[in-house]
Design a protein around this motif. Structure first.
Motif, PDB file in Angstrom:
ATOM      1  N   THR A 313       0.854  -1.182   0.000  1.00 54.56           N
ATOM      2  CA  THR A 313       0.000   0.000   0.000  1.00 54.56           C
ATOM      3  C   THR A 313       0.889   1.230   0.000  1.00 54.56           C
ATOM      4  OG1 THR A 313      -0.098   0.283   2.406  1.00 54.56           O
ATOM      5  CG2 THR A 313      -1.650  -1.278   1.418  1.00 54.56           C
ATOM      6  N   SER A 314       0.287   2.391   0.089  1.00 52.12           N
ATOM      7  CA  SER A 314       1.065   3.631   0.102  1.00 52.12           C
ATOM      8  C   SER A 314       1.632   3.941   1.487  1.00 52.12           C
ATOM      9  CB  SER A 314       0.178   4.789  -0.374  1.00 52.12           C
ATOM     10  OG  SER A 314      -0.958   4.914   0.476  1.00 52.12           O
ATOM     11  N   ASP A 315       1.391   3.059   2.472  1.00 54.77           N
ATOM     12  CA  ASP A 315       1.886   3.317   3.834  1.00 54.77           C
ATOM     13  C   ASP A 315       3.396   3.434   3.855  1.00 54.77           C
ATOM     14  OD1 ASP A 315      -0.707   3.124   4.574  1.00 54.77           O
ATOM     15  OD2 ASP A 315      -0.559   1.146   5.488  1.00 54.77           O
ATOM     16  N   GLY A 316       4.066   2.532   3.165  1.00 49.33           N
ATOM     17  CA  GLY A 316       5.514   2.570   3.110  1.00 49.33           C
ATOM     18  C   GLY A 316       6.169   2.038   4.367  1.00 49.33           C
ATOM     19  N   LEU A 317       7.488   1.985   4.316  1.00 47.84           N
ATOM     20  CA  LEU A 317       8.301   1.476   5.413  1.00 47.84           C
ATOM     21  C   LEU A 317       9.330   2.531   5.775  1.00 47.84           C
ATOM     22  CD1 LEU A 317       9.172  -1.048   7.148  1.00 47.84           C
ATOM     23  CD2 LEU A 317      10.733  -1.591   5.269  1.00 47.84           C
ATOM     24  N   LEU A 318       9.406   2.903   7.038  1.00 46.42           N
ATOM     25  CA  LEU A 318      10.397   3.855   7.535  1.00 46.42           C
ATOM     26  C   LEU A 318      11.296   3.132   8.524  1.00 46.42           C
ATOM     27  CD1 LEU A 318       8.135   6.982   8.215  1.00 46.42           C
ATOM     28  CD2 LEU A 318       9.555   6.553   6.208  1.00 46.42           C
ATOM     29  N   VAL A 319      12.607   3.214   8.309  1.00 48.13           N
ATOM     30  CA  VAL A 319      13.580   2.544   9.190  1.00 48.13           C
ATOM     31  C   VAL A 319      14.615   3.578   9.623  1.00 48.13           C
ATOM     32  CG1 VAL A 319      15.290   0.706   9.398  1.00 48.13           C
ATOM     33  CG2 VAL A 319      13.231   0.339   8.018  1.00 48.13           C
ATOM     34  N   ASP A 320      14.772   3.757  10.939  1.00 51.93           N
ATOM     35  CA  ASP A 320      15.689   4.792  11.435  1.00 51.93           C
ATOM     36  C   ASP A 320      17.125   4.278  11.479  1.00 51.93           C
ATOM     37  OD1 ASP A 320      15.990   3.236  13.734  1.00 51.93           O
ATOM     38  OD2 ASP A 320      14.761   4.541  14.996  1.00 51.93           O
ATOM     39  N   LYS A 321      18.031   5.142  11.952  1.00 56.76           N
ATOM     40  CA  LYS A 321      19.459   4.818  11.935  1.00 56.76           C
ATOM     41  C   LYS A 321      19.818   3.687  12.896  1.00 56.76           C
ATOM     42  CE  LYS A 321      19.584   8.241   9.147  1.00 56.76           C
ATOM     43  NZ  LYS A 321      19.483   7.961   7.704  1.00 56.76           N
ATOM     44  N   GLN A 322      18.931   3.413  13.846  1.00 53.53           N
ATOM     45  CA  GLN A 322      19.137   2.281  14.765  1.00 53.53           C
ATOM     46  C   GLN A 322      18.485   1.010  14.228  1.00 53.53           C
ATOM     47  OE1 GLN A 322      18.186   5.497  16.121  1.00 53.53           O
ATOM     48  NE2 GLN A 322      20.428   5.676  16.244  1.00 53.53           N
ATOM     49  N   ASN A 323      18.031   1.061  12.974  1.00 55.85           N
ATOM     50  CA  ASN A 323      17.395  -0.075  12.303  1.00 55.85           C
ATOM     51  C   ASN A 323      16.055  -0.446  12.921  1.00 55.85           C
ATOM     52  OD1 ASN A 323      17.578  -1.647  10.047  1.00 55.85           O
ATOM     53  ND2 ASN A 323      18.803  -3.260  10.972  1.00 55.85           N
ATOM     54  N   LYS A 324      15.360   0.544  13.482  1.00 52.44           N
ATOM     55  CA  LYS A 324      14.031   0.344  14.060  1.00 52.44           C
ATOM     56  C   LYS A 324      12.964   0.887  13.115  1.00 52.44           C
ATOM     57  CE  LYS A 324      15.828  -1.180  17.939  1.00 52.44           C
ATOM     58  NZ  LYS A 324      15.774  -2.628  18.258  1.00 52.44           N
ATOM     59  N   VAL A 325      11.846   0.173  12.999  1.00 53.04           N
ATOM     60  CA  VAL A 325      10.750   0.593  12.128  1.00 53.04           C
ATOM     61  C   VAL A 325       9.933   1.687  12.800  1.00 53.04           C
ATOM     62  CG1 VAL A 325       8.654  -0.142  10.933  1.00 53.04           C
ATOM     63  CG2 VAL A 325      10.643  -1.656  11.011  1.00 53.04           C
ATOM     64  N   LEU A 326       9.613   2.743  12.036  1.00 49.27           N
ATOM     65  CA  LEU A 326       8.831   3.872  12.552  1.00 49.27           C
ATOM     66  C   LEU A 326       7.536   4.018  11.748  1.00 49.27           C
ATOM     67  CD1 LEU A 326      11.550   6.681  12.783  1.00 49.27           C
ATOM     68  CD2 LEU A 326      10.737   5.242  14.646  1.00 49.27           C
ATOM     69  N   LYS A 327       6.588   4.733  12.314  1.00 49.59           N
ATOM     70  CA  LYS A 327       5.390   5.155  11.595  1.00 49.59           C
ATOM     71  C   LYS A 327       5.552   6.631  11.240  1.00 49.59           C
ATOM     72  CE  LYS A 327       2.882   1.357  12.109  1.00 49.59           C
ATOM     73  NZ  LYS A 327       2.436   0.539  10.951  1.00 49.59           N
ATOM     74  N   GLU A 328       4.982   7.046  10.114  1.00 49.68           N
ATOM     75  CA  GLU A 328       5.097   8.444   9.706  1.00 49.68           C
ATOM     76  C   GLU A 328       4.498   9.381  10.748  1.00 49.68           C
ATOM     77  OE1 GLU A 328       3.713  11.339   6.055  1.00 49.68           O
ATOM     78  OE2 GLU A 328       4.116   9.230   5.611  1.00 49.68           O
TER      79      GLU A 328
END
Length: 363
Positions: A313-328
């Motif tokens: 979907t258009s939600d996408g995947l966000l991964v920070d510098k600590q390799n943790k998944v974030l929500k927009e």
């Protein structure tokens, strides 16, 4: 999965001593040209509609304006030790402005691949000869240039290609005997790549001119197994990358003539998107940049890496510098504003009326 020995010790050593980290890929088991598109244009595939599956054919081939890193150079050459027809690369590269594109099926003087020896028992050109083509192009053009190389040695099928197989893998991901055999063959391939890459960089260190290499794996092969593969969606979409400046670019002699190079970067580089590479390379080379690449430097340093998520979907995947998944929704106000600016710029350049082109924002 565990392995009996490290197949890429040379690459690990290179990564340890240079700007490096993990690249969050939009592909797994395929999609090379899509990652290429992100690297060359600095655009994020996640921001397109999910129906956008192949931007080379759906965006580049349908537009008369395609801004990319290629625009920053007067001389630009592409090398692909395979057929030039895949993903319409020959036509796409022409639209990007490449003056030559050398492939195994090239016909004229600008399309003939100089070195194309197959690796051992494989039917694919080895990375050693792929790198020899880059060295040949460097020697052919003494002035500054941009060279794009897409290799093929470690492409599927992962069958009996090599003379020896010293690597073994264990664990759930390779419980299937067929998978285990494929992984063993794949590891031998990347072990050869590791050796050839070190040799290539050693040769670049002999040149008395500055050379910077952006090196990355486009995606992992689809050869792993298990009932809970979705739990490993992020690591299955992370590959190694590094940015290497040769010995001359790091020397005092070059610094006296051109200003100090930034050298190895340690901040904001642990996990990046393909669209970050040009900004990272320009920073490492200490180059003056356009407003667009200044914005891309902020995107690289202030936003998490972005990719398409596993729900298509258009939600996408966000991964920070600590390799943790974030929500927009968890981004700060400043991050949300920057992300919105980036979306507007991408829209204007790919779908909109190209206002920013006429404002000289891009280069």
């Amino acid at each position: 999965m565990k392995v009996n020995q490290n197949p890429v010790p040379e690459i690990d050593e290179i990564r340890k001593n240079n700007t490096s980290g993990l690249m969050l890929s939009s592909g797994y088991g395929g999609g090379t040209a899509n990652i290429e598109y992100g690297v060359e244009t600095s655009w994020d595939l996640q921001l397109f509609d999910p129906s956008m599956t192949t931007p080379f054919t759906q965006v580049v081939m349908k537009s008369n304006y395609n801004s990319s890193v290629v625009d920053l150079f007067k001389r630009k050459n592409a090398i692909h030790p395979f057929l030039g027809t895949f993903y319409q690369r020959r036509e796409v590269y022409k639209r990007f402005g490449f003056q030559t594109f050398r492939t195994t099926d090239g016909k004229d003087k600008n399309e003939k691949l100089k070195y194309q020896k197959k690796i051992q028992k494989s039917d694919l050109v080895g990375d050693n000869d792929a790198y020899k083509n880059v060295l040949w192009q460097l020697n052919k053009e003494r002035r500054g240039q941009f060279i794009n190389l897409a290799t093929m040695q470690n492409h599927l099928p992962f069958t009996d290609k090599y003379n020896e197989y010293p690597f073994e893998a264990f664990g759930q991901a390779v419980a299937n005997p067929e998978r285990k055999e494929q992984v063993k063959h794949y590891m031998q391939g990347i072990a050869l790549t590791s050796k050839y890459t070190k040799d290539f960089l050693d040769q670049l260190d002999q040149y008395q001119r500055p050379i910077t290499v952006v090196w990355y794996g486009d995606h992992l092969p689809g050869i792993y197994d298990g009932d809970n593969m979705n739990d490993y969606y992020v690591p299955l979409h992370e590959t190694d990358y590094f940015i290497y400046s040769n010995k001359y670019a790091r020397s005092n002699k070059y610094a006296r003539n051109h200003g100090d190079s930034i050298g190895k970067q340690t901040d904001h580089v642990q996990v990046v998107s393909p669209n970050s590479f040009t900004a990272l390379a320009l920073k490492q080379m200490n180059q003056k940049v356009s407003p667009f690449y200044a914005m891309m430097t902020q995107v690289t340093e202030q936003l998490p890496a972005q990719s398409r998520g596993n729900n298509d979907t258009s939600d996408g995947l966000l991964v920070d510098k600590q390799n943790k998944v974030l929500k927009e929704k968890n981004l700060t106000k400043k991050q949300k504003e920057l992300l919105n600016d980036y979306r507007l710029v991408q829209y204007d350049n790919t779908t909109g009326k190209h206002y920013l082109k006429n404002m000289h924002f891009m280069k």
